[in-house]
Write an enzyme that holds these catalytic residues in place. Structure first.
Site, PDB file in Angstrom:
ATOM      1  N   SER A 167      36.011  39.944  36.136  1.00  0.00           N
ATOM      2  CA  SER A 167      35.951  39.000  37.245  1.00  0.00           C
ATOM      3  C   SER A 167      35.150  39.622  38.384  1.00  0.00           C
ATOM      4  CB  SER A 167      37.376  38.612  37.661  1.00  0.00           C
ATOM      5  OG  SER A 167      37.375  37.465  38.462  1.00  0.00           O
ATOM      6  N   MET A 168      35.705  39.754  39.583  1.00  0.00           N
ATOM      7  CA  MET A 168      34.965  40.404  40.662  1.00  0.00           C
ATOM      8  C   MET A 168      34.446  41.767  40.222  1.00  0.00           C
ATOM      9  SD  MET A 168      36.239  41.730  44.442  1.00  0.00           S
ATOM     10  CE  MET A 168      36.784  43.356  43.887  1.00  0.00           C
TER      11      MET A 168
END
Length: 260
Positions: free
Chosen positions: A92-93
């Site tokens: 994700s991030m």
């Protein structure tokens, strides 16, 4: 090199491992998220799990809410660990942070052997998220929708008070990030994505192909945004397979999509 380094956790140290895998957590996540990965991949792979400021034992530190600044800080601390083949894994991030770290390492002349980008659209695709602008309950709702945070934390007001500043800062970092152009990676990318991920489509995952000149492979797994928990065994096999190929220098196909 310090095994108790503030930025990195080595849950299963192995000075003889032929390759290191540096793992970058998702928004609001911590190094401990990668404990199962470290256990599963050892002793063939030594895992370094990144601990961002503002959480767990670094809770008293300022959360870095600018993604490029965060990447630069990590690279400065990571350089001594580049004495053996190094690969990067981000979820994700963390995938975008890992990408920016990889670009800086390439500029330094110490490129990683490859990048794993999990559960995240390509850096060149901008989203319209604004979770970091929501009130606390809005952020909690976003966490519930992705099922990435322990449900016990989400109903414990004291715990929420401790974790929400880091979560908000991480969301601000990734939601305000914009790809800056410039040279792309010269090492291969493996993209992992869940087939029902609500925030990363297969098309967005495939777009990572535009960020490397060395080939991109997309591995599709059953599940949502945090598919890598339920599909841990398959994810670990994929990581080991690609690390073996990259370490051997086998040239990947220019673009391949695989169903796990």
């Amino acid at each position: 090199m310090d095994d108790n380094h503030p930025w990195f956790r080595k849950f299963h140290p192995n000075a003889d491992a032929p390759v290191r895998l540096v793992c970058f957590p998702h928004a609001g996540g911590a190094a401990t998220f990668y404990f199962p990965v470290s256990r599963a991949l050892g002793p063939a792979v030594e895992v370094l799990a990144v601990q961002y400021p503002g959480r767990q034992d670094r809770r008293a530190e300022r959360c870095v809410d600018d993604l490029r600044e965060l990447a630069g800080l990590i690279v400065a601390e990571l350089r001594p660990w580049c004495d053996r083949p190094l690969a990067l894994f981000g979820h994700s991030m963390g995938a975008t942070v890992a990408y920016e770290v990889a670009r800086r390492l390439e500029r330094d002349g110490t490129p990683p052997i490859g990048l794993f980008a999990s559960g995240r659209r390509a850096p060149s695709i901008n989203g319209d998220e604004s979770v970091h602008l929501r009130d606390d309950q809005g952020i909690v709702q976003a966490l519930r929708e992705l099922s990435g945070t322990d449900s016990a934390v989400l109903v414990d007001e004291e715990m929420l008070t401790m974790v929400l500043p880091a979560v908000r800062g991480d969301y601000r970092a990734v939601e305000t990030y914009r790809h800056g152009g410039g040279p792309e990676l010269t090492r291969p990318i493996c993209v992992l994505v869940g087939d029902s991920d609500p925030v990363t489509s297969l098309a967005e995952a495939r777009a990572w192909d535009g960020h490397t000149t060395a080939g991109c492979r997309v591995e599709v797994f059953p599940g949502g945004h945090f598919f890598l928990r339920a599909q841990a065994e398959g994810v670990h096999r994929a990581i080991l397979r690609h690390l073996g190929e990259w370490s051997a220098g086998d040239p990947p196909a220019r673009f391949v999509t695989a169903q796990a």
